[in-house]
Motif scaffolding. Structure first.
Motif, PDB file in Angstrom:
ATOM      1  N   ASP A  53       6.025  26.095  18.507  1.00 54.44           N
ATOM      2  CA  ASP A  53       5.108  25.079  17.982  1.00 54.44           C
ATOM      3  C   ASP A  53       3.783  25.029  18.740  1.00 54.44           C
ATOM      4  O   ASP A  53       3.112  23.995  18.727  1.00 54.44           O
ATOM      5  N   ALA A  55       0.981  25.961  18.073  1.00 60.03           N
ATOM      6  CA  ALA A  55      -0.203  25.655  17.261  1.00 60.03           C
ATOM      7  C   ALA A  55      -0.086  24.309  16.550  1.00 60.03           C
ATOM      8  O   ALA A  55      -0.888  23.981  15.683  1.00 60.03           O
ATOM      9  N   LYS A  56       0.926  23.520  16.931  1.00 59.27           N
ATOM     10  CA  LYS A  56       1.262  22.309  16.170  1.00 59.27           C
ATOM     11  C   LYS A  56       0.235  21.180  16.322  1.00 59.27           C
ATOM     12  O   LYS A  56       0.164  20.293  15.475  1.00 59.27           O
ATOM     13  N   TYR A  58      -3.028  21.320  16.219  1.00 60.74           N
ATOM     14  CA  TYR A  58      -4.316  21.505  15.547  1.00 60.74           C
ATOM     15  C   TYR A  58      -4.398  20.682  14.264  1.00 60.74           C
ATOM     16  O   TYR A  58      -3.398  20.491  13.568  1.00 60.74           O
ATOM     17  N   LEU A  63      -6.662  24.435  11.590  1.00 57.00           N
ATOM     18  CA  LEU A  63      -5.692  25.452  11.156  1.00 57.00           C
ATOM     19  C   LEU A  63      -6.316  26.374  10.117  1.00 57.00           C
ATOM     20  O   LEU A  63      -6.142  27.596  10.163  1.00 57.00           O
ATOM     21  N   PHE A  83      -0.425  22.524   7.358  1.00 56.32           N
ATOM     22  CA  PHE A  83       0.527  22.478   8.486  1.00 56.32           C
ATOM     23  C   PHE A  83       1.500  23.654   8.428  1.00 56.32           C
ATOM     24  O   PHE A  83       2.033  24.081   9.445  1.00 56.32           O
ATOM     25  N   HIS A  86       0.962  26.505  10.922  1.00 59.65           N
ATOM     26  CA  HIS A  86       1.119  26.467  12.388  1.00 59.65           C
ATOM     27  C   HIS A  86       2.098  27.543  12.874  1.00 59.65           C
ATOM     28  O   HIS A  86       2.035  27.940  14.035  1.00 59.65           O
ATOM     29  N   GLY A  90       0.519  30.243  15.223  1.00 59.58           N
ATOM     30  CA  GLY A  90       1.205  30.264  16.518  1.00 59.58           C
ATOM     31  C   GLY A  90       1.518  31.685  16.959  1.00 59.58           C
ATOM     32  O   GLY A  90       1.418  32.022  18.146  1.00 59.58           O
TER      33      GLY A  90
END
Ligand SMILES: [Fe+2]
Ligand SMILES: [Fe+2]
Length: 194
Positions: A53, A55-56, A58, A63, A83, A86, A90
């Motif tokens: 996660d 990149a969660k 952003y 994104l 979402f 991500h 990621g």
């Protein structure tokens, strides 16, 4: 391979809030457990579980910008539900921020939100760990945890079914990769026509 897990944790803590960091540790531990149980690479499960996660945090806008930067192909659904990105983003960030080039780790991270057909054992361990790690609390999680100890494919099928039900109940966009992943497992289990 000798990844510096403590360094990864320190760096990840700067990227995520406390709750998501705790969740990441839970996914790491559960993914390792499933990897040991079902014969996936335990160290790769540890790294992919910990960083899945990354990149969660952003925003949707970020994104979408990052998707452009990494040339991730966008479709209508991804544009309306960023979402979902991500995971794939990621997979790029783990290389850029954490220096991880391993394709199997990157793939497990990329697929963890949607699933896909032909998932490797590592992909499956990370996907399921994300669903059932100890901090997760939803109706049916205990049953899924029990199933995960008995039959990986059945547990995955239930996870996909539950994701799809969640999406339908809330009137959200249903991503076709998840449907394909679900059908793929059902066929693999030999019960596609029931
Ligand atoms: Fe995620
Ligand atoms: Fe997660």
């Amino acid at each position: 391979m000798g990844y510096d897990i403590e360094f990864f944790k320190k760096r990840l803590k700067e990227l995520l809030d406390e709750k998501r960091f705790k969740h990441s540790i839970g996914v790491m531990e559960t993914a390792m457990h499933l990897a040991i149980k079902y014969g996936a690479d335990v160290e790769k499960a540890q790294v992919a579980g910990l960083l899945h996660d990354c990149a969660k945090s952003y925003s949707d806008d970020d994104l979408l910008k990052l998707a452009k930067k990494y040339r991730i192909e966008l479709d209508e659904i991804l544009i309306h539900a960023p979402f979902l990105l991500h995971g794939p983003i990621g997979a790029h960030l783990v290389e850029e921020i954490f220096g991880i080039k391993d394709q199997e780790i990157k793939r497990a991270i990329a697929l963890h939100t949607t699933g896909d057909v032909n998932m490797s054992l590592l992909d499956e361990a990370v996907f399921l760990a994300d669903y059932i790690e100890p901090n997760r609390d939803f109706k049916g999680v205990e049953e899924l945890r029990r199933l995960a100890e008995e039959n990986l494919d059945l547990a995955l099928l239930k996870s996909f079914d539950s994701t799809i039900c969640y999406v339908l109940e809330r009137g959200l966009l249903l991503y076709e990769k998840t449907v394909k992943a679900r059908n793929h497992i059902l066929l693999k289990l030999g019960s596609g026509g029931k």
